[in-house]
Structures are given as structure tokens and as C-alpha cells.
Design a protein around this motif. Structure first.
Motif, short mmCIF file in Angstrom:
data_model
loop_
_atom_site.label_atom_id
_atom_site.label_comp_id
_atom_site.label_asym_id
_atom_site.label_seq_id
_atom_site.Cartn_x
_atom_site.Cartn_y
_atom_site.Cartn_z
N HIS A 52 0.84 -1.21 0.00
CA HIS A 52 0.00 0.00 0.00
C HIS A 52 0.87 1.25 0.00
N ILE A 53 0.35 2.31 -0.61
CA ILE A 53 0.94 3.63 -0.48
C ILE A 53 0.31 4.28 0.74
N VAL A 54 1.16 4.65 1.69
CA VAL A 54 0.68 5.21 2.97
C VAL A 54 1.42 6.51 3.25
N ASP A 55 0.68 7.54 3.61
CA ASP A 55 1.28 8.82 3.99
C ASP A 55 1.89 8.66 5.38
N PRO A 56 3.21 8.72 5.51
CA PRO A 56 3.84 8.49 6.82
C PRO A 56 3.54 9.59 7.83
N ASP A 57 3.11 10.74 7.36
CA ASP A 57 2.83 11.85 8.27
C ASP A 57 1.54 11.66 9.06
N ASN A 58 0.56 10.96 8.47
CA ASN A 58 -0.71 10.79 9.17
C ASN A 58 -1.23 9.35 9.13
#
Length: 456
Positions: A52-58
Motif C-alpha cells: 500500500h501507499i501510505v502517507d507516513p505523516d498521518n
């Protein structure tokens, strides 16, 4: 070249898959920041991984993807490369690209991936230009020539010619710089023969340029004739669909209609023109003027004549406009009788190619298509189509080389000093080098790659 670049490499719109490409030294690090594999572990070179592509900031999941990292130099750009296969919709692609750009990549310029492939030495400039020809190919022959050039057929030919010129330059330099040494003297006759052999090769490539342009851009064909002779029916028959309105009312086609099709692999830009006649209808008059402009600019004109009625004054006026060298005449409505024959037409325009047709029966169409293809190849280039010159830039540089060679041959014939002859020989060598990108300026590179799309 130090930057890590990224872009969407697939066409905009909905689709099963959309691909984001990342290239550069930092591509693996960017991937690690945004991609979470389903099975934890370090990315393996050239192994497609699900995750998965996951936004590490949130911690927000953006898309379910397949991701692959490929270590350079065995990649498209000859750099480390990452490709992310997203769902093919604009929102997941846009959100994924925005995240990739936030985490260290910059948006690629037009053609920058291919430009890096060139700058890193994986392909030369003529091969890079073949990439855009391949993408834009509208017919089989365009595709075939682009593939051959991408594989290096033209590059190989140019390098062979440059090798011949380099041998001449070496002999010139040695005889200029070391005239008193015990070396073989370069005679003017030997130099003249060498330059003639090079000129022959350059001329052969230039001879292919007109056919190459047609294969790359399409043969411009204008269908002309007086009203109600079957022009629109012919267009529909060639297209195999009802594109133009057909009625028995003269003047139905009041403007030019343009369509692109493929005839035996050749791209053809077909223009159905308004019937040419004297009329007081202002709109129809504008259409007729556009018709005249279309057939003046066409590579090939198809003149349609109604064979079921005598040649009219309108027919004769139109025949005065046409150039018989670039015209095929069809005597249409063959199913309704033979009032006007091919001989009647040739009596007015000797040497004109004439074909009998019937749009209702479909007769004569195969012969017409063969005649169109024959005009493209001119009977002598077909066997060497892989080495055709299809690019305007290449043609201009070959013409520069041709002129320099012509000047050098004239100076050789006049017995001028070798130092002067060397200047023109070197100019020809440099012009050919620009085709494959040797010693080419940044302005030329920028112009070439500006024609590419983002992501390529």
C-alpha cells in the motif's frame, strides 16, 4: 541529473492501472518512505511487491499497489528506477504523486526520463527521437520504422558514414601535419573517390526523406470533383464507415471533411472537399475555396468524375487545376454505364492514371488503394524502409552534410590546399554527428525533448 524525478507515465483518465515512475539516486529512499509492503522486508531488485501507499505523516492509506525497484544501469534511464502500479484513476494517481514529490522527488520535465537515457549513454539522440515517433504512430508502417530506428538502424548507418569520413579526415590531417614523413601521400583522386562514396550514402538517405515524412506524418490525400460525382461515397468506402453525408442533391458537402485512416499500413489523411462549381451560395463558395486550398497542399489528389454522364464544362475546368503528376482519376458510377471512358480523360490529361470504380458495388477500391501505396513508395524505397529518414531535423542535417561534401569535392577537383578541404569534410562529419547527438548543444536537446509527454 542529481535530482530524483517523478511523473505519471500513463495516459490521463480512467483505466485498470496507472503507473508512477521515479528515477534517480534517491528513488529507493523515496519508495521506502511511501510504500508499505504486505510482507515486511527490504525491497529486492526487480521483484514486484504487493502493498500500500501510505502517507507516513498521518498514516492514511492512499492506494493498494504493486511496486518494483530496479537498480541501474539496466533500466530505462540507466539510473535506479521505481515504478508504482496504482489503480488507474486520476485521484489515486494524483495523491500518490503528490506524496512522492513531498518525500524528495521533483516533478519531471517533458521527456526527462528519455533525456536521461540519452545523457547516460543508453541510447543516442536519433533513438530518443524514435521513442516519440513510436508513441505517436498511427499506422503499422510508422510503427515499424520507429521500432527499427529505436533499435538503432539509422544510428548504425550514420556511424558507418561517419567512419568513412573519419578515415578521410585522418588521411588529410596526417598529410597536412607531417608532409615530410615517410607516409603514403594522399592524392586528390583518392580523396575524391572517398568523398564520392560518402556522398552516395548521404544521397541515398536523403532520397528516402519524402517517403519517410509521409510514413511518419501521413499522406495528405484530397478528393476533388464537381458536385454529386461520388466524392463523399468514396470517402465513406475508404473509411469503411458513413462519415460524410451522401445525397443526390448537389452541394451537400459544403466544407472540407478530414479523417485519418490506414491503407496497407500507410497513414493517410483523407480530405473530402466541397464540390467545385460556380455558385452564388456564399457558404458553399467558402467551402469551394477551402477545397482548392486543400488540393493545392495535398501530396496526392483523387479526381472523381461521373462516368455515367459526358464530361461537363465543370469537369474540364477542374482538370485545368490539377497536376497530373500527383493525381489519380477515378471514373465513378461504372455500374450505370460508360458514357465517359478512361480514354476520354487521358485525351485531356495525357499520362494520367485512371481507375474505373463503382461505390455501390465496391469495385475498383482495391486497385485505388494499391495505387495510393505505390505513390508513397515510388517503386524503389520499399526494401530499405527501416533506414528511412522520417525526422525533419535529420533531413536538415543531412542536407548540411551534403552541401559540405559538395563543396569539399569541388575544392578537391580544383586542387585546392588540403587545409581548406579539411574544413568542409569536418563540417560534414559534425553535421552527421548531430543526428545521433554527438557534440549537440543544450538548445537542440531542449527542443527535441520538449516534444515528449510528461512521464516519458
Amino acid at each position: 541529473m542529481e535530482d530524483t524525478i517523478a511523473a505519471i507515465s500513463t495516459a490521463f483518465g480512467e483505466g485498470g492501472i496507472g503507473i508512477i515512475r521515479i528515477s534517480g539516486e534517491g528513488s529507493l529512499e523515496v519508495m521506502k518512505q511511501v510504500f508499505v509492503p504486505a510482507v515486511k522486508g527490504e525491497p529486492e531488485n526487480r521483484k514486484m511487491t504487493y502493498g500500500h501507499i501510505v502517507d507516513p505523516d498521518n498514516g492514511q492509506t492512499i492506494d493498494e499497489v504493486l511496486c518494483v525497484w530496479m537498480k541501474g544501469p539496466r533500466t530505462y534511464t540507466a539510473e535506479d528506477l521505481v515504478e508504482i502500479d496504482c489503480h488507474g484513476g486520476m485521484v489515486p494517481l494524483r495523491k500518490t504523486l503528490e506524496l512522492v514529490l513531498r518525500k524528495g522527488a521533483r516533478l519531471a520535465e517533458k521527456g526527462e526520463f528519455t533525456k536521461r537515457a540519452f545523457l547516460n549513454g543508453r541510447i543516442d539522440l536519433s533513438q530518443a527521437e524514435a521513442v516519440i515517433d513510436l508513441i505517436r504512430a498511427r499506422a503499422d508502417k510508422t510503427y515499424d520504422v520507429a521500432i527499427d530506428q529505436l533499435e538503432g538502424s539509422l544510428s548504425k548507418r550514420i556511424r558507418e558514414i561517419r567512419k568513412m569520413l573519419m578515415d578521410a579526415l585522418v588521411n588529410l590531417t596526417v598529410n597536412i601535419d607531417y608532409p615530410d614523413e615517410d607516409i603514403e601521400e594522399l592524392t586528390y583522386s583518392k580523396l575524391s573517390k572517398a568523398l564520392e562514396e560518402v556522398m552516395l550514402q548521404v544521397n541515398e538517405l536523403l532520397d528516402s526523406a519524402s517517403t519517410g515524412r509521409i510514413i511518419n506524418e501521413g499522406l495528405k490525400v484530397a478528393i476533388i470533383g464537381k458536385p454529386n460525382v461520388g466524392k463523399s461515397s468514396l470517402m465513406n468506402a475508404l473509411l469503411r464507415e458513413s462519415r460524410a453525408i451522401v445525397t443526390e442533391i448537389p452541394g451537400t458537402t459544403r466544407d472540407t471533411i478530414e479523417e485519418t485512416l490506414s491503407i496497407k499500413g500507410i497513414p493517410v489523411v483523407l480530405t473530402d472537399t466541397a464540390g467545385i462549381r460556380d455558385t452564388e451560395d456564399r457558404i458553399e463558395t467558402i467551402g469551394i475555396e477551402r477545397s482548392k486550398k486543400s488540393f493545392n497542399e495535398a501530396d496526392l489528389v483523387i479526381l472523381v468524375i461521373d462516368g455515367s454522364s459526358p464530361l461537363s464544362q465543370e469537369d474540364r475546368q477542374i482538370m485545368e487545376y490539377v497536376d497530373s503528376g500527383k493525381t489519380i482519376t477515378i471514373v465513378n458510377k461504372d455500374d450505370l454505364g460508360h458514357v465517359t471512358t478512361a480514354e476520354d480523360v487521358r485525351a485531356l490529361l495525357p499520362g494520367l492514371q485512371v481507375i474505373k470504380t463503382s461505390m455501390d458495388r465496391g469495385s475498383g477500391l482495391a486497385e485505388l488503394e494499391n495505387a495510393i501505396v505505390s505513390r508513397v513508395y515510388k517503386g524503389d524505397i520499399k526494401q530499405n524502409e527501416s533506414c528511412m529518414v522520417t525526422n525533419v531535423r535529420h533531413k536538415a542535417l543531412l542536407e548540411d552534410a551534403q552541401q559540405s561534401l559538395s563543396d569539399a569535392m569541388a575544392l578537391t577537383h580544383e586542387g585546392e590546399p588540403l587545409e581548406i578541404i579539411e574544413i568542409d569534410v569536418n563540417s560534414a562529419y559534425e553535421a552527421l554527428g548531430e543526428i545521433i547527438g554527438e557534440a549537440v548543444g543544450d538548445d537542440i536537446l531542449d527542443e527535441v525533448f520538449s516534444r515528449f509527454c510528461l512521464g516519458k
